[in-house]
Write an enzyme that holds these catalytic residues in place. Structure first.
Site: not given
Lengths: 274, 274
Positions: B94-96
């Site tokens: 998700a690379k949040r």
């Protein structure tokens, strides 16, 4: 100029306002009065929008606050978006980016599927991770540059051997990557000294300036240093400082009044720059 | 050691496999045979999982591919997650990351609401943007370090005045920020020369290595350079190289056979390091 910029510029000039209202809507923080409703967060958002519509030119939906509640939260997000005034800029604050084929899917999600006017994205992975967003030349893409939080010192403010700091390198590349004026950057209101220098380096770039209010940034300095010479290329976002007024409320109307007072005060302070 | 690491280590050692299957499931790319079903993406994912279960130790759901289809896509994501083998590590790619109170909501979304074992996050905003994730000391947090795409040259590989590159600075800080062994990093398989150096600098850190297959990274080098001395702290992710086998399929079984052959071949190549 692109459709999203045209739309927000028109609002900025007609309302003499840079106000973006951040819908960081947290079920644990919204007033008691909404909790008996079928969709508390949606009704809260609709009340905030009604109370601020006269003053705000943009609304920013912080995706985390909707994703944290799963499908139910995302349905509230979707209905909130559908209920925004059509003249306002809608921003998905999502801070996405990945390798190219994945960023393309994120762009499809926010622009094609949900239909936002603008999106925040993260620069760490470089050009090909942002290109799919910049391909949308009628939208606005806000790239993280110098953020409002203490952790900005860890990497963003680090000096590179080339002589600039990382956030300055991001700033300079974003200006090269934009298409049709669709680039913007995120610069924290808590960074007022650098805000002036960034504006000087990027006269026409659109700025999204969060951090006024709960995070302690100065509205006056953000407005004075953040706008470009035509006073058209900046949005100042306030979330908690508007949507959670002090006190308890025995009616939706009294809540809306309190929110409206907050928004009007901010709007009033902004008008001095026009 | 934490629950997520324990679970995946057990699988790695018993299967002698580092294989993570990436479910980047795109309706435009899944075989025709699934399209007549009520939930094509979900049934495709279930078939891929059945075909790879013997060989894989982890499954990575690339959120963009589900978000791009809105609520319907996220329902497929949720059902896919519920259908994963309980012994496999589930990773939300998700690379949040955002300011602290927002990252906390993202952590709630992926860990508390959806129930993933692991999550990918982006480091640009620094320590307080990652702290809410590291607070989950029974989960695995994979921080972007040196990614597989060409854009990694734009910022990640830039030299800092301190004498290290940005990705090395990220590596060193992540090792300080982890709790209870819950930190991992993402290093692209296309970066095999740096992979060896990163492993040397971070002997016990968990590595998620994407980029084998469609992106051109070498499986042999990833396995040789990426594992730690106990061969326990690396996952090699393959998405398109497994889930989209060539050819057309006249039954679900023939599709599963083709996927299984791909996974078995990769598994076989990995076994040499054990």
């Amino acid at each position: 100029m692109n459709a999203a910029r045209n739309k927000v510029n028109e609002q900025i000039l007609s309302k003499k306002s840079l106000l973006c209202v951040g819908l960081d809507s947290d079920p644990d923080k919204i007033p008691e009065i909404f909790h008996s409703m079928q969709k508390p967060v949606l009704e809260f958002n609709r009340a905030v929008v009604r109370a601020t519509r006269e003053h705000a030119v943009a609304y920013k939906l912080n995706m985390a606050f909707y994703e944290s509640r799963g499908i139910e939260g995302l349905l509230d997000m979707q209905s909130t978006l559908e209920n925004l005034p059509s003249e306002s800029l809608s921003i998905a604050d999502a801070k996405r980016a990945d390798i190219g084929n994945t960023s393309r899917k994120y762009a499809e999600a926010f622009f094609d599927h949900w239909g936002f006017d603008a999106l925040t994205v993260a620069p760490y992975m470089g050009e090909d991770s942002l290109e799919p967003f910049f391909d949308y030349d009628q939208k606005l893409i806000f790239v993280l540059c110098l953020t409002s939080n203490p952790g900005s010192a860890d990497f963003e403010e680090q000096q590179l051997q080339s002589g600039t700091s990382l956030y300055q390198a991001v700033l300079s590349k974003v200006q090269r990557w934009e298409r049709n004026g669709n680039a913007g950057i995120v610069v924290g209101a808590t960074k007022s000294s650098q805000l002036r220098e960034i504006r000087k380096a990027a006269p026409g770039l659109f700025f999204l300036i969060p951090g006024v209010g709960a995070q302690g940034g100065s509205l006056q300095e953000s407005a004075a240093f953040g706008v470009d010479e035509n006073s058209q290329a900046a949005l100042i976002n306030v979330s908690r400082g508007i949507i959670y007024p002090e006190g308890s409320f025995d009616s939706i109307e009294s809540f809306e009044d309190a929110v409206s007072v907050k928004a009007a005060r901010l709007h009033n302070e902004m008008q001095s720059i026009f």
